[in-house]
Scaffold this motif. Structure first.
Motif, PDB file in Angstrom:
ATOM      1  N   VAL A 108     126.312 -31.576  18.008  1.00 22.46           N
ATOM      2  CA  VAL A 108     125.363 -31.048  18.988  1.00 22.46           C
ATOM      3  C   VAL A 108     125.489 -29.531  18.998  1.00 22.46           C
ATOM      4  N   GLY A 110     124.103 -26.492  21.193  1.00 24.91           N
ATOM      5  CA  GLY A 110     123.406 -26.159  22.431  1.00 24.91           C
ATOM      6  C   GLY A 110     123.357 -24.663  22.649  1.00 24.91           C
ATOM      7  N   TYR A 116     124.301 -27.407  31.417  1.00 20.84           N
ATOM      8  CA  TYR A 116     125.286 -28.359  30.906  1.00 20.84           C
ATOM      9  C   TYR A 116     124.725 -29.778  30.907  1.00 20.84           C
ATOM     10  N   VAL A 119     122.902 -30.710  27.705  1.00 21.34           N
ATOM     11  CA  VAL A 119     123.779 -31.018  26.571  1.00 21.34           C
ATOM     12  C   VAL A 119     124.363 -32.420  26.727  1.00 21.34           C
ATOM     13  N   LEU A 136     130.806 -30.916  18.959  1.00 22.12           N
ATOM     14  CA  LEU A 136     130.095 -29.770  19.527  1.00 22.12           C
ATOM     15  C   LEU A 136     130.191 -28.613  18.535  1.00 22.12           C
TER      16      LEU A 136
END
Length: 142
Positions: A108, A110, A116, A119, A136
């Motif tokens: 991911v 972001g 938040y 995400v 992440l």
């Protein structure tokens, strides 16, 4: 003599009636079964314990799901990688790709200014699409 009728003496009962306790335990069991899923919500994420290391060069090309500051989703699959996608389209494409190649890493990316919650929603979407682990993506410090 009729005044002295033989009476049977009752013995003291030495057994405990456990039926009320069983009822209480069943009620508590039902309460805990209902509340346990509400307490344990979350997304399983393997976070690094130290400085983040880049993916190895020989690993597969990861699926990168992105969310921008407006909350639009993007995926590095398909012809229109720079066009926003709906959550359903992202889930469908990721699920189809993971069915063909289940070992593909999912990451991911972001925006630093995105909420938040956006995400986390993307991570939940990827998890429901079949991604066993979601990483992440970060940028190394300068």
């Amino acid at each position: 003599m009729e005044a002295f009728i033989a009476r049977k003496r009752r013995k003291a009962m030495s057994e405990i009636n456990v039926v009320p306790y069983i009822d209480v335990m069943l009620v508590l069991l039902i309460i805990f079964m209902v509340t346990a899923p509400l307490i344990t919500q979350g997304v399983d994420v393997d976070l690094p314990q130290a400085d983040a290391q880049p993916l190895p060069e020989d690993s597969r090309q990861p699926l990168v799901a992105s969310v921008d500051r407006e909350g639009n989703y993007y995926l590095n699959l398909g012809d229109n990688q720079d066009q926003p996608m709906s959550a359903v389209d992202v889930a469908t494409l990721v699920a189809a790709h993971l069915r063909m190649d289940p070992e593909t890493p999912v990451v991911v990316r972001g925006d630093g200014n995105v909420a938040y919650a956006q995400v986390v929603q993307l991570m939940v979407l990827l998890q429901r699409a079949g991604a066993p682990k979601v990483g992440l993506m970060t940028q190394p410090p300068e």
